[in-house]
Scaffold this motif. Structure first.
Motif: not given
Length: 520
Positions: A310-314, A316-330
């Protein structure tokens, strides 16, 4: 990774026989043929007088000709302006008039709407191109045929110029200075960075599936980045859950991009249907463009495995990224800052907040700052000392993972597409039977949010507003002025809207008005 081996143009020269793209009807296009078409379009548009920094507007369906146009811009130093194909003629005319393109390319199916827009904007006939026969347009391939398909000279990197909301609710172009250097080198590095954050590897028998309209910058950008990494690109004409699974199995798709609405529709398929397709080839299923319900995301991870990113951004600028394993932990997080960038939370006074403190999300601009074309006030209000906000609220945890809370800008995200309430409200207030209107997003399981209009009828229209058919009348009225995805899916009639003494609409008070009521 050797960046000197990457970049579509050099890959196509080295391996012209490889399949680079697959049309929605299954027709294959080799890298050599695609490169020749790109070079012919480059020379055609240069012959029209386009030079570095000029704009080319693209209102196109998912077809290889759209990719050709982007690649031509990106090797000739032009801005490619992707225009949403669902917009009305008036909305397209605004973008065309604002960006003043040297050429416009559209798919034949959109020719009637685009022709009306170009007539409003005053675009000359010789600068209008369609990907197939259409009245009032030159056929792009035919116009480009007389030109050489050999390697183009005087190459320079171009860029996207996406349109987003301005202070009035009208779209504004996000304009950046063009990079310098060889286009292959620039896009090799950029694509390796962009896809690398999702752990996509160059070459590696990669196949990228395009499920969403190429008029969306993220969708277009990921497709082009895949070509620059030596992957072939398979195009879907339009999303269909079963059709997507069929293509994943048949084409052995390794990467794709989806929005939460599409994930919801995939999970809604009968389990027997889902289980009948082999999706084991998928290595990187990327999603963004709106919040994804945790239950939906868990369901897709359970199905496809830990290949979800998953990514979040716009724009206008780059944002964040998260893998499935990271997401399952958070669960619920949209990740940490993308490589080479940073994210922070600030309060209304510009003070940086610590972990767990809620405030406005700011993204680091990096070396290539932007401006909103023609809107210096929005640029000033959004940018603070090298950081930009698009109005989202959130907080960071102790490890720098971002959790989003809401949107101060009141943008409605429906099916992964932004809807700006000011535009819908303006259309509603043109209706002679409406005295006042407010627009908000309300939660929806499939779309994430839907557009809800709260309407105060004019005094002489109160009886008509209470009668059957008024809501349908309002939607039909708006359809002449707005794209389909902006139309109200729910309409509530109230005696008066909650406005303050200063006349400002208190939108948070609209929600109790509609809570618990049936869809109109």
């Amino acid at each position: 990774m050797n960046l000197a081996e990457l970049g579509f143009w050099r890959i196509a020269r080295r391996s012209p026989e490889n399949v680079a793209a697959v049309e929605p009807d299954g027709t294959t296009v080799t890298a050599g043929d695609l490169l020749a078409r790109v070079n012919r379009i480059t020379r055609l548009l240069r012959d029209l007088g386009l030079t570095g920094g000029d704009r080319v507007a693209l209102v196109a369906a998912n077809e290889v000709a759209a990719l050709e146009t982007v690649l031509a811009c990106h090797q000739a130093g032009w801005y490619l302006v992707p225009v949403n194909t669902a917009l009305s003629a008036a909305e397209i005319a605004h973008i065309i008039g604002d960006c003043a393109p040297g050429a416009v390319v559209t798919s034949a199916r959109y020719a009637d709407t685009v022709r009306a827009a170009l007539d409003q904007a005053g675009v000359a006939a010789e600068r209008r191109f369609a990907t197939g026969p259409a009245d009032g347009f030159r056929v792009l391939a035919e116009a480009a045929t007389p030109y050489s398909g050999e390697w183009a000279e005087d190459r320079a990197p171009g860029a996207f110029m996406a349109y987003t909301s301005g202070t009035t609710g009208r779209p504004k172009g996000v304009l950046r200075a063009l990079a310098a250097g060889d286009p292959d080198d620039v896009y090799a590095a950029g694509s390796a960075w962009q896809l690398g954050m999702f752990e996509v590897e160059p070459f590696a028998a990669g196949t990228h599936l395009v499920t969403s309209p190429l008029s969306h910058t993220a969708v277009n950008g990921l497709a082009l980045a895949s070509l620059h990494l030596g992957h072939r690109v398979v195009l879907m004409e339009r999303f269909d859950a079963t059709g997507m699974l069929r293509l994943v199995e048949r084409e052995r798709v390794t990467t794709t991009h989806v929005v939460p609405t599409q994930m919801h529709r995939l999970l809604a398929l009968d389990p027997a249907v889902r289980g009948s397709f082999d999706v084991s080839s998928m290595r990187n299923l990327i999603h963004g463009a709106g919040p994804c319900p945790p239950a939906v995301k868990r369901g897709v991870i359970d199905w496809f495995g830990p290949v979800i990113y998953e990514y979040y951004g716009a724009s206008e600028a780059a944002g964040t990224v998260i893998s499935a394993r990271e997401w399952l932990a958070r669960p619920g997080s949209v990740g940490r800052a993308q490589p080479g960038t940073a994210v922070k939370i600030m309060d209304e006074h510009g003070r940086e907040l610590g972990p767990g403190e809620r405030g406005r999300v700011y993204l680091e601009l990096g070396p290539r700052a932007f401006e909103y074309r023609g809107d210096p006030e929005k640029t000033r209000s959004s940018v603070l000392d090298g950081w930009v906000t698009v109005g989202d609220l959130g907080h960071l945890d102790e490890d720098g993972y971002l959790f989003l809370l809401g949107r101060t800008a009141e943008v409605i995200v429906s099916g992964g597409v932004n809807v700006y309430p000011a535009e819908v409200e303006a259309a509603l207030l043109e209706h002679p039977g409406i005295a006042d209107a407010g627009v908000v997003g309300v939660p929806d399981r499939e779309w994430g949010e839907i557009v809800c209009a709260v309407i105060q009828p004019a005094d002489d229209a109160r009886e008509r507003a209470a009668a059957p058919g008024f809501r349908e009348e309002v939607v039909a009225f708006c359809r002449e002025r707005l794209a389909g995805f902006k139309l109200p899916r729910r309409i509530e009639i109230v005696a008066a809207l909650p406005r303050g003494a200063n006349g400002k609409l208190r939108k948070h008070l609209l929600l109790p008005e509609i809570d618990g009521r049936p869809t109109g």
